[in-house]
Design a protein around this motif. Structure first.
Motif, short mmCIF file in Angstrom:
data_model
loop_
_atom_site.label_atom_id
_atom_site.label_comp_id
_atom_site.label_asym_id
_atom_site.label_seq_id
_atom_site.Cartn_x
_atom_site.Cartn_y
_atom_site.Cartn_z
N GLN A 216 0.85 -1.19 0.00
CA GLN A 216 0.00 0.00 0.00
C GLN A 216 0.89 1.24 0.00
O GLN A 216 1.75 1.40 0.88
CB GLN A 216 -0.91 0.01 1.23
N ALA A 217 0.68 2.11 -0.97
CA ALA A 217 1.52 3.29 -1.13
C ALA A 217 1.55 4.15 0.13
O ALA A 217 2.58 4.76 0.45
CB ALA A 217 1.04 4.12 -2.32
N LYS A 218 0.44 4.18 0.87
CA LYS A 218 0.38 5.02 2.06
C LYS A 218 1.39 4.58 3.13
O LYS A 218 1.84 5.39 3.95
CB LYS A 218 -1.02 5.02 2.66
N ASN A 219 1.74 3.28 3.12
CA ASN A 219 2.71 2.79 4.11
C ASN A 219 4.13 3.24 3.79
O ASN A 219 5.01 3.19 4.66
CB ASN A 219 2.66 1.26 4.18
N HIS A 220 4.35 3.68 2.55
CA HIS A 220 5.67 4.17 2.15
C HIS A 220 5.71 5.70 2.13
O HIS A 220 6.68 6.29 1.64
CB HIS A 220 6.06 3.63 0.78
N THR A 221 4.67 6.34 2.67
CA THR A 221 4.59 7.80 2.66
C THR A 221 4.29 8.31 4.07
O THR A 221 3.29 7.92 4.67
CB THR A 221 3.47 8.27 1.71
N PRO A 222 5.14 9.18 4.65
CA PRO A 222 6.44 9.60 4.12
C PRO A 222 7.45 8.47 4.22
O PRO A 222 7.32 7.58 5.07
CB PRO A 222 6.82 10.77 5.04
N TYR A 223 8.48 8.53 3.39
CA TYR A 223 9.43 7.43 3.33
C TYR A 223 10.36 7.42 4.54
O TYR A 223 10.70 6.37 5.06
CB TYR A 223 10.24 7.52 2.03
N LEU A 224 10.76 8.61 4.99
CA LEU A 224 11.54 8.73 6.22
C LEU A 224 10.60 9.13 7.35
O LEU A 224 9.66 9.90 7.14
CB LEU A 224 12.65 9.78 6.09
N ILE A 225 10.83 8.61 8.54
CA ILE A 225 9.98 8.95 9.69
C ILE A 225 10.16 10.43 10.01
O ILE A 225 11.28 10.90 10.21
CB ILE A 225 10.36 8.11 10.92
N PRO A 226 9.06 11.21 10.08
CA PRO A 226 9.17 12.64 10.42
C PRO A 226 9.41 12.82 11.92
O PRO A 226 9.05 11.96 12.73
CB PRO A 226 7.80 13.19 10.01
N ALA A 227 9.99 13.96 12.29
CA ALA A 227 10.29 14.22 13.70
C ALA A 227 9.02 14.32 14.54
O ALA A 227 9.03 14.05 15.74
CB ALA A 227 11.10 15.51 13.83
N ASN A 228 7.90 14.71 13.89
CA ASN A 228 6.63 14.86 14.63
C ASN A 228 5.73 13.63 14.48
O ASN A 228 4.52 13.72 14.65
CB ASN A 228 5.89 16.10 14.15
N ALA A 229 6.32 12.48 14.14
CA ALA A 229 5.51 11.26 13.99
C ALA A 229 4.86 10.93 15.33
O ALA A 229 5.47 11.07 16.40
CB ALA A 229 6.39 10.11 13.54
N PRO A 230 3.59 10.48 15.31
CA PRO A 230 2.93 10.11 16.57
C PRO A 230 3.64 8.96 17.24
O PRO A 230 4.19 8.08 16.56
CB PRO A 230 1.52 9.71 16.11
N PRO A 231 3.67 8.93 18.57
CA PRO A 231 4.38 7.85 19.28
C PRO A 231 3.74 6.49 19.03
O PRO A 231 2.53 6.40 18.80
CB PRO A 231 4.28 8.27 20.75
N ALA A 232 4.56 5.45 19.09
CA ALA A 232 4.07 4.08 18.92
C ALA A 232 3.75 3.50 20.29
O ALA A 232 4.31 3.91 21.31
CB ALA A 232 5.11 3.23 18.21
N ILE A 233 2.84 2.53 20.31
CA ILE A 233 2.47 1.87 21.56
C ILE A 233 3.24 0.56 21.69
O ILE A 233 3.23 -0.26 20.78
CB ILE A 233 0.95 1.57 21.60
#
Length: 513
Positions: A216-233
């Motif tokens: 799924q293209a959305k999983n490759h966008t953005p390609y690099l993790i952004p600094a403001n990415a939501p935290p993971a659980i």
């Protein structure tokens, strides 16, 4: 005795002739490539890919693999030159002894314990995870009780109940069985490994082919993790932030490269079997570089598909060690059979990785023992099988203690830093030997010396710097322990330097200048 006394090439080449007290030459180029692939495709691909993507690089883990592969390529070319010149057991330890002296050889041999012994421990932990997933059918709470297949340093909430690990028994079991196989013989181990390699490469290709249609293209966008990415659980319910420099963007890609670097340690494990190769001057470069090229291509394709099928955040809370099977069962509807097949293939694949890592470690210890730097027990050969069986038994006890009580992430990062350090010293060794022995016959020559070795050094040092400070400190502590052993035992018993005082002398420091 100088700390930097060297083992001459004449001394090195005087020992490998086949006889009653030496290892048996049974491996051809095909077996060596298979050994390399057997060690490379394993936990690094099936586990560390998800760890690097989920925590640091995101979909750009493909770039992390490229960075790690480039560093490996430079180091691999240096390994290939050394392996063609010095075709005996010991790998980087032996090369350092010939070029930089005994103390450096000891340090690199001690670092190789982090690479091979902890590498085997890391993969056995992953083997345990997948075995449990196979037995439980992927249902949380079923299969082997959490307490008996996890480290005391791990905990998780399963169906609302908190669980804490006690000991990882499945990891101990697979280490025991493979240690028995190594005692039986190298040729038998190589045959088993070759069969496993064919099966697991086939499964990797099947996953890439089928999984490509589920990207799924959305999983490759953005390609690099952004600094403001939501935290993971995380599994215990806590959150994981991506704001740290090495957890997003290009910093995350570099940290990811340091983590997935673990996936490439197999190609240099080939060099530890040089004394068991039929035609080492020709076959060793083929085995080292051939296995590296094949696996790099598979890694890039595999990581592209995996991060395209599942969002990278999933690997922090749901996928974990069994990330590939998780991605298939969750996002590839109708391919549950592939999830089971992948799990079985991964178990077989992990087995071959452990096999090669234990083989590599026992051969390094064998050579260090014949040099007097380790007790004779590590070079005692079985009267019938001509394998270092006592070393294999001791290694099982040592590696098993790490596998039983450490989590995969801790052991894996220590393995990576030990490997990177060994690579740096091998690259330095090529430069030194070219300067001191320019006219030596080299069946394989590293191109563009000193540029290629220098680039290898820079990339490997950059990946070491990107690893966690706790990992760097743990590796430093390991090196200090190694130096204590060297000055209290090895220096006194060295066959090259002869008996001497344990402490450094004035001449040692003069040679450092």
């Amino acid at each position: 005795m100088s700390l930097f006394v060297k083992k001459s090439l004449k001394q090195l080449m005087a020992s490998p002739e086949e006889g009653h007290g030496t290892l048996k030459r049974t491996l051809g180029a095909g077996s060596l490539i298979a050994l390399g692939i057997g060690a490379i495709i394993g936990a690094g691909l099936f586990v560390r890919t998800a760890a690097a993507a989920g925590g640091f690089a995101g979909p750009a883990v493909t770039i992390s693999f490229i960075v790690a592969a480039v560093g490996c390529a430079f180091a691999g070319l240096c390994y290939a030159e050394f392996a063609s010149i010095i075709p005996i057991a010991g790998s980087a330890y032996t090369y350092a002894y010939a070029t930089m002296g005994e103390i450096i050889a000891w340090i690199i041999g001690w670092a190789l314990v982090l690479e091979y012994a902890l590498g085997a421990a890391t993969v056995s932990i992953s083997w345990s995870e997948y075995a449990n997933r196979l037995l439980s059918g992927g249902v949380a709470g079923k299969g082997i009780p959490y307490e008996w297949c996890h480290s005391p340093m791990e905990s998780a909430i399963i169906n609302g109940v908190s669980h804490h690990g006690i000991i990882n028994l499945p990891a101990l079991l697979i280490l025991f069985l493979l240690s028995l196989l190594l005692v039986k013989g190298t040729q038998e181990s190589a045959i088993v490994n070759a069969i496993i390699v064919i099966l697991k490469v086939a499964i990797v290709l099947v996953f890439i082919a089928i999984g490509w249609g589920f990207i799924q293209a959305k999983n490759h966008t953005p390609y690099l993790i952004p600094a403001n990415a939501p935290p993971a659980i995380l599994p215990d319910g806590s959150t994981y932030s991506y704001t740290d420099f090495f957890r997003h963007g290009w910093g995350g890609v570099l940290r990811g490269a340091g983590i997935v670097f673990f996936a490439f340690i197999g190609f240099d494990a080939v060099s530890t079997a040089a004394q068991e190769a039929k035609n080492p001057k020709k076959d060793m470069p083929i085995g080292i570089l051939g296995s590296l090229v094949v696996c790099t291509i598979l890694y890039i394709l595999f990581s592209w598909v995996l991060t395209g099928v599942a969002p990278y955040q999933d690997f922090m809370h749901s996928g974990k060690e069994a990330s590939v099977a998780y991605a298939i069962s969750t996002y590839m509807t109708g391919y549950g059979w592939l999830s089971t097949l992948v799990t079985v293939a991964i178990l077989l694949g992990f087995s071959s990785v452990i096999l090669v890592m234990l083989l590599g470690q026992s051969r390094v210890f064998y050579t260090m023992s014949t040099d007097g730097l380790l007790p004779k027990v590590f070079s005692d050969l079985h009267p019938k099988f001509r394998t270092p069986y006592k070393s294999n038994i001791i290694l099982f006890l040592f590696v098993g203690s790490f596998a039983a009580f450490l989590p995969e992430t801790v052991a894996g990062d220590l393995t990576s830093i030990g490997t990177l350090f060994a690579f740096v010293l091998v690259c330095i060794g090529v430069i030194i030997l070219r300067k001191k022995e320019p006219n030596m016959e080299r069946p394989f020559k590293t191109p563009l010396v000193p540029l290629v070795p220098i680039l290898g050094i820079l990339i490997c040092v950059a990946m070491i710097a990107s690893l966690a400070l706790s990992t760097q400190l743990a590796a430093l502590a390991w090196m200090i322990v190694g130096l204590i052993i060297y000055f209290s035992y090895s220096r006194r018993h060295s066959k090259i330097g002869g008996a001497a005082g344990a402490l450094p002398t004035a001449s040692d420091f003069e040679e450092l200048k």
